[in-house]
Motif scaffolding. Structure first.
Motif, PDB file in Angstrom:
ATOM      1  N   LEU A 128       4.076  -4.039  -5.149  1.00 56.94           N
ATOM      2  CA  LEU A 128       3.415  -4.629  -3.772  1.00 56.94           C
ATOM      3  C   LEU A 128       4.072  -4.455  -2.479  1.00 56.94           C
ATOM      4  O   LEU A 128       5.340  -4.353  -2.417  1.00 56.94           O
ATOM      5  N   ARG A 129       3.605  -3.963  -1.429  1.00 53.58           N
ATOM      6  CA  ARG A 129       3.867  -3.749  -0.192  1.00 53.58           C
ATOM      7  C   ARG A 129       2.545  -4.293   0.732  1.00 53.58           C
ATOM      8  O   ARG A 129       1.451  -3.943   0.666  1.00 53.58           O
ATOM      9  N   ILE A 130       2.906  -5.336   1.688  1.00 53.46           N
ATOM     10  CA  ILE A 130       1.598  -5.898   2.486  1.00 53.46           C
ATOM     11  C   ILE A 130       2.210  -6.129   3.840  1.00 53.46           C
ATOM     12  O   ILE A 130       3.230  -6.316   4.011  1.00 53.46           O
ATOM     13  N   ALA A 189      -2.082  -2.647   2.726  1.00 56.63           N
ATOM     14  CA  ALA A 189      -1.694  -3.196   1.578  1.00 56.63           C
ATOM     15  C   ALA A 189      -1.459  -2.185   0.509  1.00 56.63           C
ATOM     16  O   ALA A 189      -2.518  -1.058   0.474  1.00 56.63           O
ATOM     17  N   THR A 190      -0.463  -2.138  -0.379  1.00 54.30           N
ATOM     18  CA  THR A 190      -0.246  -1.350  -1.418  1.00 54.30           C
ATOM     19  C   THR A 190       0.016  -2.097  -2.634  1.00 54.30           C
ATOM     20  O   THR A 190       1.139  -3.054  -2.537  1.00 54.30           O
ATOM     21  N   MET A 191      -0.705  -2.021  -3.781  1.00 53.95           N
ATOM     22  CA  MET A 191      -0.487  -2.894  -4.963  1.00 53.95           C
ATOM     23  C   MET A 191      -1.278  -2.390  -6.167  1.00 53.95           C
ATOM     24  O   MET A 191      -2.351  -1.744  -5.760  1.00 53.95           O
ATOM     25  N   GLY A 192      -0.787  -2.841  -7.382  1.00 59.04           N
ATOM     26  CA  GLY A 192      -1.613  -2.863  -8.673  1.00 59.04           C
ATOM     27  C   GLY A 192      -2.046  -4.145  -8.845  1.00 59.04           C
ATOM     28  O   GLY A 192      -1.193  -5.178  -8.705  1.00 59.04           O
ATOM     29  N   SER A 230       7.039  -6.176   7.034  1.00 59.78           N
ATOM     30  CA  SER A 230       6.301  -5.831   5.732  1.00 59.78           C
ATOM     31  C   SER A 230       6.835  -6.835   4.806  1.00 59.78           C
ATOM     32  O   SER A 230       8.163  -6.585   4.711  1.00 59.78           O
ATOM     33  N   TYR A 231       5.908  -7.043   3.824  1.00 58.92           N
ATOM     34  CA  TYR A 231       6.650  -7.469   2.435  1.00 58.92           C
ATOM     35  C   TYR A 231       6.564  -6.476   1.422  1.00 58.92           C
ATOM     36  O   TYR A 231       5.492  -6.086   1.036  1.00 58.92           O
ATOM     37  N   MET A 232       7.777  -6.380   0.709  1.00 59.00           N
ATOM     38  CA  MET A 232       7.609  -5.568  -0.326  1.00 59.00           C
ATOM     39  C   MET A 232       8.281  -6.276  -1.749  1.00 59.00           C
ATOM     40  O   MET A 232       9.308  -7.069  -1.758  1.00 59.00           O
ATOM     41  N   CYS A 233       7.637  -5.984  -2.858  1.00 57.53           N
ATOM     42  CA  CYS A 233       8.116  -6.506  -4.248  1.00 57.53           C
ATOM     43  C   CYS A 233       7.942  -5.436  -5.231  1.00 57.53           C
ATOM     44  O   CYS A 233       6.527  -5.552  -5.869  1.00 57.53           O
ATOM     45  N   LYS A 253       1.397   2.670  10.151  1.00 53.20           N
ATOM     46  CA  LYS A 253       2.545   2.653   9.321  1.00 53.20           C
ATOM     47  C   LYS A 253       3.082   1.294   9.113  1.00 53.20           C
ATOM     48  O   LYS A 253       3.044   0.412   9.818  1.00 53.20           O
ATOM     49  N   TYR A 254       3.591   0.999   7.742  1.00 60.11           N
ATOM     50  CA  TYR A 254       4.288  -0.153   7.527  1.00 60.11           C
ATOM     51  C   TYR A 254       5.676  -0.440   8.341  1.00 60.11           C
ATOM     52  O   TYR A 254       6.204   0.634   8.657  1.00 60.11           O
ATOM     53  N   SER A 255       5.769  -1.408   8.881  1.00 61.30           N
ATOM     54  CA  SER A 255       7.047  -1.673   9.708  1.00 61.30           C
ATOM     55  C   SER A 255       8.115  -1.922   8.192  1.00 61.30           C
ATOM     56  O   SER A 255       7.877  -1.911   7.167  1.00 61.30           O
TER      57      SER A 255
END
Length: 433
Positions: free
Chosen positions: A372-374, A252-255, A350-353, A383-385
């Motif tokens: 966001l990336r999850i 997960a990557t996000m603020g 992965s989901y990204m926004c 690694k992210y797909s």
């Protein structure tokens, strides 16, 4: 009764007991102070404690999903089994509350100090708060008290809220007052203040925005200037991950920014540098729990669903938030939404926004996400797909469309000018003949 204890700060188990006593009460955070006065056979006080406490418990349901339940000792707390201790048995402070729940702590002493030894908490999943629990019955959690010793013949006091986390159970304690090994049956007038309270300075200017910066502090003799709250900046972007054994199972990557509406709207940025990550991974469900240094717990629950095209997808199904520490002396807050359908994409992707998104937890609590990336399932090689991006903003297309149209119009004008000029030039030549 609940004692307030912290794994990160060396305080005594006695303090923990005290916190637990104060926390007891109906409702998760609408708790009543619990007060226990343990006496010996001659009716002389040997242990006195008063504190508040609450419990947050994550449990599995029959549908293999995970939910949160909260427990708070009510005003009808009993303290059967509490003993002053003797040469063969250590002093024990024990309480019972609700539908078969209990909490206890025992104590030891040296020539100069006393401290807690072991905390035992038993909860009953037959209680109605554990809706559709997969495992029914009594579950016991035992932890060692990590707190430092307290000087004999002193009363341990700590208003600061702290927590213990173990085995999907979070124990919260605050407003603790306690003395063990009371001498001559009289509670001491000497206090032992916890480090957290010693380091706490109450600001005279109360901010309306909770961010990563510290609010200004003025002295009592200084006039209080009129301050204008600074706009809350975009939160830092954090990278979070979970492992199943040696393999990464969630990325997960996000603020993260919380929008809390109580007496006044408050924006809270979550600092990833001081946030602890826990959770669980499964084939059809996963949980990402973030716990920042200010006792803010955010749980993201993901699930897998089938589609008519037989192409499984994952999505964010539930968000639960517990805010123990707010500003302006606000009461702690516990809220959740288990009917979400956000961040939906194909399983294995992965989901990204990158744009800001808002998750509505309740009318008074929203979560804003940035960049966001999850990916909570099927992570390969850490690694992210390939990412499926959220619907792009319409504004992103305006600039290239306008520029393209302008260029096209310019080209058309140039071509028209060329042909008109060329035609006039040819006609002029014919007239000369």
């Amino acid at each position: 009764m609940a004692t307030r204890c912290t794994w990160t700060r060396p305080l005594s188990l006695t303090r923990c007991c005290l916190l637990l006593l104060v926390l007891g009460g109906p409702g998760f955070f609408q708790s009543h102070a619990v007060e226990v006065d343990v006496k010996d056979l001659s009716n002389t006080t040997c242990i006195y404690a008063k504190w508040m406490m609450s419990f947050l418990i994550k449990y599995e349901t029959n549908s293999s999903e995970y939910k949160n339940a909260t427990l708070v000792p009510s005003s009808n707390v009993t303290h059967d089994g509490s003993i002053c201790g003797n040469k063969t048995h250590a002093p024990l402070l024990a309480i019972q509350f609700g539908a078969g729940h209990s909490w206890s702590i025992n104590f030891t002493k040296t020539n100069e100090t006393y401290q807690g030894n072991v905390i035992s908490f038993t909860y009953n999943t037959n209680d109605t708060v554990f809706k559709d629990a997969k495992t029914k019955g009594l579950i016991n959690i035992v932890v060692n008290d990590p707190m430092r010793p307290v000087q004999l013949n002193t009363v341990y006091k700590c208003r600061h809220l702290e927590s213990i986390e173990v085995a999907n159970v979070s124990q919260f304690f605050w407003d603790v007052t306690m003395q063990v090994f009371v001498q001559n049956g009289t509670v001491s007038k000497n206090d032992s203040i916890c480090d957290a309270d010693k380091s706490t300075v109450a600001p005279t200017i109360v901010p309306t925005v909770a961010n990563l910066t510290t609010a200004p502090v003025t002295t009592a003799s200084s006039p209080q200037p009129t301050t204008i709250p600074k706009p809350v900046e975009k939160p830092f972007i954090g990278n979070y991950s979970l492992k199943d054994g040696n393999k990464t199972c969630l990325l997960a990557t996000m603020g993260l920014q919380l929008n809390v509406s109580q007496e006044k709207p408050v924006l809270i940025n979550i600092n990833p540098n001081t946030t602890h990550v826990t959770g669980s991974c499964g084939n059809t469900s996963a949980i990402l729990r973030l716990n920042d240094s200010n006792r803010r717990f955010i749980d993201f629950t993901f699930a897998v669903k089938s589609t008519s095209a037989n192409t499984p997808r994952f999505y964010l199904k539930e968000v639960n938030i517990t805010l123990i520490k707010l500003i302006n002396g606000s009461e702690p807050l516990n809220a959740g939404n288990n009917n979400l359908s956000a961040w939906d994409t194909f399983l294995g992707s992965s989901y990204m926004c990158q744009k800001e998104q808002t998750l509505v937890v309740t009318e008074d609590l929203q979560v804003h996400t940035f960049d966001l990336r999850i990916q909570p399932f099927r992570v390969e090689d850490n690694k992210y797909s390939k990412a499926e991006d959220c619907s792009p903003d319409v504004d992103n297309f305006i600039v290239p469309i306008v520029v393209g149209a302008a260029l096209g119009g310019l080209v058309a004008l140039v071509l028209m000018a060329y042909f008109v000029g060329h035609k006039k030039h040819r006609n002029a030549g014919y007239e000369q003949f």
